[in-house]
Design an enzyme around this catalytic site. Structure first.
Site: not given
Length: 779
Positions: A271-272
């Site tokens: 995930d970012w």
């Protein structure tokens, strides 16, 4: 002459020997051997933050698709292009306007995940996401960062609207259909958030502490179904921890379970964010760090040089990246049009959405016959919520509201009421933007609070109108969870007063009141559901939502949605509510990418860590086993017609596979569809088990009055197995199994029985908590 020919041949051979190979699907080994360490490290790190915020952040590199969340990195000398990753899951999220052109790049706002699950129709879900995938491809994107399929552990999770269900089988089957639809276009998905991302509060650092049985039977099962049935191109690892280890850095999760047990063959991306543990992530099998930062490249290079990253681990990850790249449209040189068929997709969404709308109550008022004059109340009637906030917020050209939909269906609206709301809404929303309440909303607009309307005003409108419709609105989104408070879980004082006053005044006049719930997640209904004459649960169903609601209210469409979760009587009837941050108003859960799990000397319960003490007793599993009353059960939903079930048949093959069929007959007066649910109660086999669990479902075709259909469902023995923590195996208990064909988890229509023999499927002993969680006892 002969010498010249020999010389020329030697020269060509030398040139061929020194020419750089260019990537294709057949020479990945050769390219892997050509890559330098620095290039390998770069391929495992994304191209930067990009224009994730739809133009508010930009990368130093050229933005291939403005508004996309990120890219992979290119190695031009070897023919390796960048690829583009963009947000979902209710449609593609990119920047709708661009400098230098008058063209627009809007995307369709599709129904959110909860609406898709409410359809109980995997064929329709696949049809919708096939259209969505066409937009992904035609706008030049290679991977849609969707679907989100975390379990609805608790109704207040801020991102439940993106997710599907409290049940892992419904979640997994819906997700698999979603993935097949998108990927049928030759573009990929990123199934997220893997795994245990069941709250937004402190999502970056929360340690989910869960016993292995709940991990396997609930929180991983939906992902397992998706991987086995749909072959997703990518999976996104979540921010949070699991039993003391970040999921992004857990080899047990990303390799032992995901790849070795389930056979996943795509790439895993983070995930970012930007955690320090890049070395651990590479070793664990996390192939791609997104959105990507240069220090992560340096960590990989240093890790290989100092031996903390084995060369074979890095090569394995790079191989996965190359195998992914050669599948993409950008690698194939696809000439995307930037002109997907948005009009056709809007038409499809309007037609399909009523299958995900749920009729909760109907005391004879619905459908409403046109022409009629309607007193339309509620902010959401005029400012309809199409979807939640955050990365799942689609930049769409318009949102159809209920007012427009009712007019489209031939109804007249009271103009004074409409003007009152259309004057109020822009003003109050502007005030909220300038003076936000609570944590800032990530990528989306605030919902205007309900306005105070005097009883005298309401009374004056009773005589002028035939009935009243009152829309109650809620939204939620990325970065925070909802709260067990008035105006969120429960009605606000203004909403409750308006509801009661409308009911009193219209009922005295012999007229009816309809409530529409334009909400992103479950709210309390038990205390007020008896007041209106009908309740339609619309969720946040996409850009055509107002038209779809009006189609149902008018009878142009027959709702066939059923609940993918339970509506409890009280919030604290839900076992997980005692271990959830339901009143937390602390720091926002975005922007803090600290990288040490359980670092606080005085950790805060349900913030720094959350104990899943409810174990397997999530949703209807708890309620059907404990006998505790609910407001609306899992699987529930009314129709404008009625259905009867008959003639159940169960056949068991030699290997234990089950075929179950039942006859469904429309015994009402209008055409409709029925979602048939198959629950199976298993013998204990030494384990405490729910009374029964959903093991299959299907939806009939549209049945005309008097028409019947025999529906058939197939279940393999593995689906019936329970996880035994002592043996670390899925075990099929021998004995008699009870099959229950139901219209909901509380409305079992017909039953049958079959026998199974003992069988076992050993798996890795993985993801063990440091100290076993003390779970609640139901039986």
């Amino acid at each position: 002459m002969r010498r010249f020919i020999l010389f020329a041949m030697a020269t060509l051979s030398a040139l061929a020997a020194t020419a750089q190979p260019m990537l294709n699907s057949d020479n990945i080994d050769e390219i892997l051997a050509e890559l330098t360490l620095e290039e390998k490290a770069a391929l495992c790190v994304g191209g930067g933050w990009g224009s994730m915020m739809a133009g508010s952040l930009t990368a130093s590199d050229a933005v291939l698709v403005p508004g996309a969340a990120g890219t992979t990195r290119a190695i031009p000398r070897l023919g390796i292009p960048q690829t583009v990753l963009a947000d979902g899951p209710a449609g593609l999220r990119i920047e709708p306007r661009r400098e230098g052109t008058e063209d627009t790049f809007f995307c369709t706002g599709f129904p959110v995940g909860t609406v898709l699950a409410s359809m109980w129709n995997t064929e329709l879900v696949e049809q919708l996401t096939t259209a969505m995938g066409e937009e992904v491809k035609e706008y030049g994107v290679d991977v849609l960062l969707a679907p989100g399929q975390n379990l609805h552990r608790n109704p207040l999770c801020g991102r439940n609207f993106e997710y599907f269900s409290e049940d892992p089988l419904l979640c997994g089957k819906t997700s698999a259909a979603y993935v097949r639809g998108i990927q049928s276009n030759g573009v990929g998905v990123s199934v997220k958030h893997f795994a245990f991302n069941n709250q937004e509060v402190n999502r970056l650092l929360n340690d989910a502490r869960i016993n292995p049985r709940a991990i396997r039977e609930l929180y991983l099962k939906g992902f397992e179904i998706t991987v086995r049935e749909a072959d997703p191109w990518t999976i996104m690892s979540s921010y949070n921890g699991i039993n003391g280890v970040f999921t992004q850095q857990s080899r047990e999760l990303l390799t032992d379970i995901l790849r070795d047990e389930w056979g996943f063959r795509g790439i895993v991306m983070t995930d970012w964010g930007f955690k320090d543990g890049t070395v651990d992530a590479v070793r664990a099998g996390n192939d791609l760090m997104e959105p990507g930062m240069d220090p992560e490249i340096e960590r990989i290079i240093n890790g290989v040089n100092d031996g903390t990253i084995p060369q074979e681990d890095l090569d394995r990850n790079v191989r996965h990246i190359l195998e992914y790249i050669v599948r993409t449209p950008r690698f194939a040189g696809y000439e995307y049009s930037n002109k997907p068929d948005l009009a056709a997709h809007a038409e499809l969404v309007r037609k399909a959405t009523p299958e995900g709308l749920i009729l909760l109550e109907n005391n004879g008022v619905l459908p409403i016959e046109a022409p009629a004059k309607i007193a339309l109340y509620g902010v959401g009637s005029y400012d309809f919520i199409a979807g939640g906030t955050g990365s799942g917020n689609v930049n769409k050209a318009y949102i159809r509201n209920i007012a427009d939909g009712l007019r489209e269906n031939g109804f007249e609206l009271d103009p004074d009421i409409e003007k009152m709301y259309t004057d109020y809404i822009p003003q109050i929303k502007e005030d909220l933007k300038n003076n936000p309440v609570g944590n800032a909303i990530l990528l989306g607009d605030p919902v205007a609070p309900e306005m105070v309307i005097t009883r005298d005003f309401l009374a004056k409108k009773v005589e002028d109108t035939d009935l009243a419709v009152f829309t109650i609105s809620r939204n939620a989104g990325e970065g925070d969870d909802r709260k067990a408070e008035d105006g969120d879980w429960t009605l606000s004082a203004i909403e409750r007063s308006t509801l009661q006053n409308l009911a009193d005044l219209y009922h005295i006049a012999g007229k009816k009141l309809v409530v529409v719930l334009n909400i992103g997640g479950v709210i309390e209904t038990q205390s007020w559901k008896h007041i209106p004459d009908a309740i339609l649960l619309a969720w946040t169903p996409g850009q055509e939502g107002g038209y779809a609601v009006a189609d149902v209210l008018s009878g142009a469409a027959n709702p066939s949605g059923k609940l993918p979760m339970t509506f409890p009587v009280s919030y604290f009837d839900i076992p997980s509510s005692h271990n959830f941050p339901h009143h937390y108003h602390g720091k926002p859960s975005v922007g803090d990418f600290a990288s040490v799990l359980n670092a606080n000397e005085n950790p805060e319960v349900n913030v720094d860590y959350t104990e899943y003490a409810e174990g397997i007793w999530v949703g209807y599993r708890y309620f059907v086993t404990s006998g505790k009353r609910v407001s609306y059960p899992f699987g529930y939903g009314l129709s404008y017609t009625q259905f009867e079930y008959s003639d159940p048949v169960i056949r068991v093959a030699a290997g234990g596979a089950i075929t179950a069929s039942v006859v469904v007959t429309n015994v009402g007066d209008v055409a409709g569809k029925e979602a048939v649910q198959l629950y199976i109660g298993a013998p204990d086999g030494g384990l405490v088990k729910p009374e029964y669990e959903l093991k299959a479902f299907t939806k009939t075709k549209e049945l005309q009055p008097g028409e019947s259909e025999t529906v058939t469902m197939k279940i393999d023995p593995y689906t019936l197995a329970s996880f035994n923590e002592e043996t670390s195996a899925w075990e099929l208990a021998p004995g008699v199994y009870r099959t229950c064909f139901g219209a909901s988890s509380a409305d079992i229509r017909v039953k049958s029985y079959f026998k199974e023999k003992e069988k076992s499927w050993p798996v890795h002993k993985a993801l063990l908590p440091e100290t076993p969680i003390t779970e609640i006892t139901v039986r």
